[in-house]
Design an enzyme around this catalytic site. Structure first.
Site, short mmCIF file in Angstrom:
data_model
loop_
_atom_site.label_atom_id
_atom_site.label_comp_id
_atom_site.label_asym_id
_atom_site.label_seq_id
_atom_site.Cartn_x
_atom_site.Cartn_y
_atom_site.Cartn_z
N SER A 125 -9.40 -37.63 -15.02
CA SER A 125 -9.11 -36.44 -15.42
C SER A 125 -9.91 -35.39 -15.54
O SER A 125 -11.64 -35.72 -15.58
CB SER A 125 -9.29 -36.61 -16.94
N THR A 159 -3.93 -39.63 -23.10
CA THR A 159 -2.74 -39.32 -22.09
C THR A 159 -1.86 -41.21 -21.17
O THR A 159 -2.42 -41.69 -22.63
CB THR A 159 -3.48 -38.82 -20.80
N LYS A 179 1.23 -41.74 -24.57
CA LYS A 179 1.62 -40.71 -25.32
C LYS A 179 2.83 -40.61 -25.98
O LYS A 179 3.14 -40.26 -27.63
CB LYS A 179 2.26 -40.01 -24.55
N ASP A 194 2.15 -29.61 -24.17
CA ASP A 194 2.52 -29.16 -22.92
C ASP A 194 3.56 -28.20 -22.74
O ASP A 194 3.61 -27.44 -21.37
CB ASP A 194 3.09 -30.75 -22.54
N GLY A 232 12.90 -34.67 -11.19
CA GLY A 232 12.19 -35.48 -12.18
C GLY A 232 12.52 -35.38 -13.34
O GLY A 232 13.06 -34.22 -13.39
N SER A 233 12.61 -36.72 -13.72
CA SER A 233 13.66 -36.68 -14.36
C SER A 233 12.02 -37.76 -16.12
O SER A 233 12.84 -38.48 -16.76
CB SER A 233 15.04 -37.58 -14.61
N GLY A 240 8.52 -38.07 -17.90
CA GLY A 240 7.59 -37.09 -19.27
C GLY A 240 7.61 -35.80 -19.23
O GLY A 240 7.50 -35.36 -20.26
N LEU A 259 4.81 -28.78 -10.16
CA LEU A 259 3.28 -29.14 -11.96
C LEU A 259 1.58 -29.57 -11.47
O LEU A 259 1.00 -29.80 -11.57
CB LEU A 259 3.86 -29.48 -12.68
N GLY A 311 0.06 -26.16 -11.12
CA GLY A 311 0.09 -26.48 -12.08
C GLY A 311 -0.94 -26.78 -12.86
O GLY A 311 -1.58 -27.09 -14.12
P1 NAP Z 1 6.70 -39.47 -15.02
O1 NAP Z 1 7.15 -39.63 -16.56
O2 NAP Z 1 6.11 -40.73 -13.73
O3 NAP Z 1 7.63 -38.78 -13.61
C1 NAP Z 1 7.74 -38.78 -12.13
C2 NAP Z 1 9.35 -38.17 -12.37
O4 NAP Z 1 9.14 -38.13 -11.00
C3 NAP Z 1 9.75 -39.58 -12.77
O5 NAP Z 1 11.26 -39.23 -12.55
C4 NAP Z 1 9.93 -40.65 -11.28
O6 NAP Z 1 11.24 -41.50 -10.99
C5 NAP Z 1 9.65 -39.08 -10.11
N1 NAP Z 1 9.37 -40.05 -8.44
C6 NAP Z 1 8.27 -40.93 -8.72
N2 NAP Z 1 8.19 -40.32 -6.92
C7 NAP Z 1 9.31 -40.38 -6.65
C8 NAP Z 1 9.71 -40.35 -4.95
N3 NAP Z 1 8.29 -40.37 -4.12
N4 NAP Z 1 10.11 -39.82 -5.26
C9 NAP Z 1 10.96 -39.16 -5.90
N5 NAP Z 1 11.51 -39.00 -6.62
C10 NAP Z 1 9.92 -39.67 -7.88
O7 NAP Z 1 5.19 -39.03 -14.49
P2 NAP Z 1 4.59 -37.07 -14.98
O8 NAP Z 1 3.67 -37.62 -16.27
O9 NAP Z 1 6.60 -36.68 -15.69
O10 NAP Z 1 3.93 -37.06 -14.26
C11 NAP Z 1 5.11 -36.00 -13.10
C12 NAP Z 1 3.33 -34.34 -12.46
O11 NAP Z 1 3.31 -34.02 -13.50
C13 NAP Z 1 2.24 -35.59 -11.78
O12 NAP Z 1 2.85 -35.27 -10.51
C14 NAP Z 1 1.57 -35.07 -12.52
O13 NAP Z 1 0.34 -35.30 -11.86
C15 NAP Z 1 2.07 -33.97 -13.01
N6 NAP Z 1 1.92 -33.01 -14.33
C16 NAP Z 1 0.67 -31.99 -14.32
C17 NAP Z 1 0.43 -31.61 -15.24
C18 NAP Z 1 0.24 -29.99 -16.12
O14 NAP Z 1 -0.15 -29.88 -16.60
N7 NAP Z 1 -0.33 -29.48 -14.49
C19 NAP Z 1 0.74 -32.15 -16.10
C20 NAP Z 1 1.62 -33.19 -16.31
C21 NAP Z 1 1.95 -34.24 -15.45
P3 NAP Z 1 11.26 -42.47 -11.38
O15 NAP Z 1 11.64 -42.91 -12.56
O16 NAP Z 1 12.24 -43.10 -10.59
O17 NAP Z 1 10.10 -43.37 -10.89
#
Ligand code: NAP
Length: 293
Positions: free
Chosen positions: A19, A66, A70, A107, A129-130, A132, A229, A252
């Site tokens: 983190s 985190t 959550k 967020d 993506g779908s 969190g 992001l 991001g």
């Molecule tokens: P999450 O809940 O695991 O969701 C990830 C999404 O991406 C899901 O829909 C997942 O599908 C899909 N995915 C994962 N790997 C994939 C692949 N190889 N090909 C296609 N789809 C894929 O994660 P999250 O919490 O939403 O976070 C997602 C990203 O956002 C991370 O990189 C995180 O670091 C970033 N983020 C950044 C911030 C910021 O402040 N900048 C804040 C939050 C998150 P499946 O369900 O099929 O695995």
């Protein structure tokens, strides 16, 4: 200086050792001259209740929550903000006057921050993506009054759930990533937001990959704003590709800092928090650990 009066704010998750929150939060706490420090505490699933209840009793002023807790902390909080309830996710807690945890989610405000100067009213958007983060992004796009959102995902069940969740608030459609309709929608989109982790530095074997592959992006035009992001590497492969096409790009890092600013403001009951101090501290740190950043 840490003294016997210093209290603390903590990040609870598992793992927490990657983190960046301690870097930016401690920079802000020092700048504001507050007698507080920010630490990261790894916590096992079975210890979560004990840890949260114990922290109430040992001078802890607030928490960030985190992955993977959550949702799990809902039962341990006595007050929950409407936005956290709507997103079904909590990322910030503070002790209320009854010494119980009061919870919110920062967020959405973090996501909106870099878009504040852009007029997106009635514009078309696409979210990749779908998971969190996609939920916070969709709520942000609703708050910004976009006209339509198309969510593209490889995961049919989480895609269906997200469309159902937000369907009564905005025109929102779900498509699987191999659906032919994506090409027209990409061409027409005013804003595309990547919430998948594809392109993150940690996926070492997939350098320079774009979400859903390069052909998915063939109809991208220069009028589209592309928001990723992910903040490390900077720029991500997607943002490099989009900039070459002439698109405006957003990474991001600002979202990460802005949600941190909102959390610190929540803990300090509305104190004005310096975005640039937190942003600069993060950039300096990322450069130190990776000269290519
Ligand atoms: P999450 O809940 O695991 O969701 C990830 C999404 O991406 C899901 O829909 C997942 O599908 C899909 N995915 C994962 N790997 C994939 C692949 N190889 N090909 C296609 N789809 C894929 O994660 P999250 O919490 O939403 O976070 C997602 C990203 O956002 C991370 O990189 C995180 O670091 C970033 N983020 C950044 C911030 C910021 O402040 N900048 C804040 C939050 C998150 P499946 O369900 O099929 O695995």
């Amino acid at each position: 200086m840490i003294t016997s009066k210093t209290s603390f704010i903590a990040l609870i998750g598992n793992p927490v050792n990657h983190s960046l929150s301690p870097i930016m939060q401690n920079a802000a706490l020092e700048y504001l001259g507050l007698d507080l420090i920010y630490i990261a505490i790894p916590c096992k699933d079975e210890d979560l209740k004990l840890v949260l209840n114990s922290l109430k009793k040992i001078n802890c002023k607030g928490l960030n929550i985190t992955i993977p807790y959550k949702e799990k902390v809902f039962d341990l909080c006595s007050e929950i903000s409407p936005i956290a309830k709507k997103l079904k996710a909590i990322n910030t807690l503070k002790l209320n006057s009854e010494q119980k945890w009061s919870a919110t989610n920062t967020d959405v405000e973090g996501f909106i921050y870099p878009l504040k100067t852009v007029n997106l009213t009635k514009k078309q958007s696409m979210v990749l993506g779908s998971g969190g983060a996609a939920r916070s992004v969709i709520q942000g796009l609703i708050n910004l009054n976009l006209s339509t959102i198309t969510v593209v995902s490889r995961n049919k069940s989480s895609l269906d759930a997200i469309i159902k969740n937000f369907g009564n608030q905005i025109e929102i459609h779900g498509l699987l990533n191999n659906d032919n309709q994506t090409q027209n929608l990409i061409e027409e989109a005013d804003l595309i937001v990547n919430t998948t982790p594809i392109g993150m530095k940690t996926i070492t074997n997939e350098a320079n990959v774009l979400p859903y592959g390069e052909t998915f992006w063939r109809s991208l035009s220069s009028k589209t704003i592309v928001y990723d992001l992910i903040y490390n590497p900077a720029p991500t492969p997607l943002l490099k590709f989009s900039a070459k096409k002439g698109c405006i790009t957003i990474d991001g890092l600002q979202m990460l800092v802005a949600q941190g600013v909102k959390s610190l403001s929540f803990w300090t009951n509305g104190l004005e928090v310096p975005f640039h101090i937190m942003n600069d501290a993060l950039k300096k740190y990322l450069k130190k650990i990776d000269p290519n950043f």
